[in-house]
Design an enzyme around this catalytic site. Structure first.
Site, PDB file in Angstrom:
ATOM      1  N   ASP A   7       0.839  -1.056  -0.009  1.00 41.06           N
ATOM      2  CA  ASP A   7       0.109  -0.003   0.039  1.00 41.06           C
ATOM      3  C   ASP A   7       0.768   1.142   0.004  1.00 41.06           C
ATOM      4  O   ASP A   7       2.065   1.111   0.318  1.00 41.06           O
ATOM      5  CB  ASP A   7      -0.793  -0.044   1.215  1.00 41.06           C
ATOM      6  CG  ASP A   7      -1.924   0.955   1.370  1.00 41.06           C
ATOM      7  OD1 ASP A   7      -2.049   1.916   0.267  1.00 41.06           O
ATOM      8  OD2 ASP A   7      -2.320   1.439   2.499  1.00 41.06           O
ATOM      9  N   GLU A   9      -0.443   4.920   1.011  1.00 42.54           N
ATOM     10  CA  GLU A   9      -0.543   5.921   1.909  1.00 42.54           C
ATOM     11  C   GLU A   9      -0.825   5.362   3.322  1.00 42.54           C
ATOM     12  O   GLU A   9      -1.299   4.285   3.476  1.00 42.54           O
ATOM     13  CB  GLU A   9      -2.061   6.473   1.683  1.00 42.54           C
ATOM     14  CG  GLU A   9      -1.923   7.645   0.459  1.00 42.54           C
ATOM     15  CD  GLU A   9      -3.319   7.959   0.050  1.00 42.54           C
ATOM     16  OE1 GLU A   9      -3.596   9.215   1.066  1.00 42.54           O
ATOM     17  OE2 GLU A   9      -3.848   7.711  -0.849  1.00 42.54           O
ATOM     18  N   ARG A  46     -15.618  12.687  -0.009  1.00 39.84           N
ATOM     19  CA  ARG A  46     -14.680  13.746  -0.037  1.00 39.84           C
ATOM     20  C   ARG A  46     -14.977  14.803  -1.442  1.00 39.84           C
ATOM     21  O   ARG A  46     -14.678  15.962  -1.330  1.00 39.84           O
ATOM     22  CB  ARG A  46     -13.469  12.974  -0.768  1.00 39.84           C
ATOM     23  CG  ARG A  46     -12.912  12.246   0.649  1.00 39.84           C
ATOM     24  CD  ARG A  46     -11.786  10.952   0.296  1.00 39.84           C
ATOM     25  NE  ARG A  46     -10.954  10.606   1.192  1.00 39.84           N
ATOM     26  CZ  ARG A  46     -10.291   9.631   1.110  1.00 39.84           C
ATOM     27  NH1 ARG A  46     -10.336   8.642   0.085  1.00 39.84           N
ATOM     28  NH2 ARG A  46      -9.580   9.177   2.121  1.00 39.84           N
TER      29      ARG A  46
END
Length: 199
Positions: A7, A9, A46
Site C-alpha cells: 500500500d 498511504e 470527499r
C-alpha cells in the site's frame, strides 16, 4: 516467483487526504479508509466536501507537492528492490501519486484516476478495477506470481488475506483488533525481515 504488493498511504507516505485536511483546515477530509471501509461512500463524501469548499485539483496538488515520504521509506524500498520485485497497489489517483513516486525512486504503482472538469473541479473518480487491490493480486497470481502484501487499512485486508503472506503496517489498534490473524508490524526493519522470511 514472488511479488511484493505494498500500500502507499499510511505505509510509505502520509495519508494524502489527511494532509489536505491539515492544509485547508477542513476536518471532514481527515476521514480515511482506516475509518470508512466503503470506499465509494468515502470518495463521494470527499468530492462533495471539495465542491462545498470550492477546491479543485490545483488546490489538492499544491498540498501534495509538499508531502514527503515517511522517514526510511525510500531506503526500505531500495533495500527490498535488491531482494525481490515489488509494486505499489494504491486506491489513490494518478493525478496525486507522481510527486511521491518521484521521491521514492519511481517504483511501479497501480492506482486509479480522477475525472476532472475543464474548470479544475474534481467531479468523479474511476477505479482501475473493483475491488482494485484484491482483483490485482488475483490477476498476478493467475500469471504465476505468489504475492506477499502489506497495508494499513480496511481496503488492504482482502489482498493480505488472499496472499502467500501478508502484514499490517502501522495500522490502527481498531483494525488490528478486528483482524487479529494478520500480523501487525511497526518498523521498516520488521517489515523487511518478515517479507524476506516469506520469500
Amino acid at each position: 516467483m514472488n511479488l511484493v504488493c505494498l500500500d502507499l498511504e499510511g505505509v510509505l507516505a502520509p495519508e494524502i487526504w489527511v494532509e489536505v485536511a491539515k492544509a485547508t483546515g477542513i476536518k471532514e477530509l481527515e476521514l480515511t479508509t482506516c475509518d470508512e471501509p466503503d470506499y465509494d461512500k468515502l470518495m463521494k463524501f470527499r468530492l462533495k466536501v471539495l465542491k462545498d469548499h470550492n477546491l479543485g485539483i490545483d488546490d489538492v496538488q499544491k498540498v501534495i507537492s509538499t508531502i514527503k515520504p515517511m522517514d526510511g521509506a525510500k531506503e526500505f524500498l531500495d533495500k527490498l528492490r535488491k531482494k525481490t520485485q515489488f509494486i505499489i497497489l494504491s486506491d489513490t489517483f494518478e493525478q496525486f501519486a507522481a510527486p511521491i513516486m518521484e521521491q521514492l525512486g519511481w517504483p511501479t504503482i497501480f492506482c486509479n484516476s480522477l475525472v476532472i472538469a475543464d474548470n479544475g473541479e474534481i467531479v468523479d473518480y474511476k477505479m482501475r478495477c473493483t475491488p482494485s487491490k484484491l482483483s490485482t493480486v488475483k490477476a498476478l497470481q493467475s500469471v504465476g506470481f505468489e504475492t506477499i502484501c502489506s497495508g494499513d487499512s480496511y481496503n488492504d485486508v482482502a489482498m493480505i488475506e488472499n496472499s502467500k503472506a501478508g502484514f499490517f503496517f502501522k495500522s490502527s489498534k481498531k483494525i488490528q483488533g478486528e483482524y487479529p490473524h494478520i500480523k501487525p508490524l511497526e518498523t521498516y526493519d520488521e517489515l523487511y525481515e518478515n517479507i524476506v522470511k516469506a520469500l
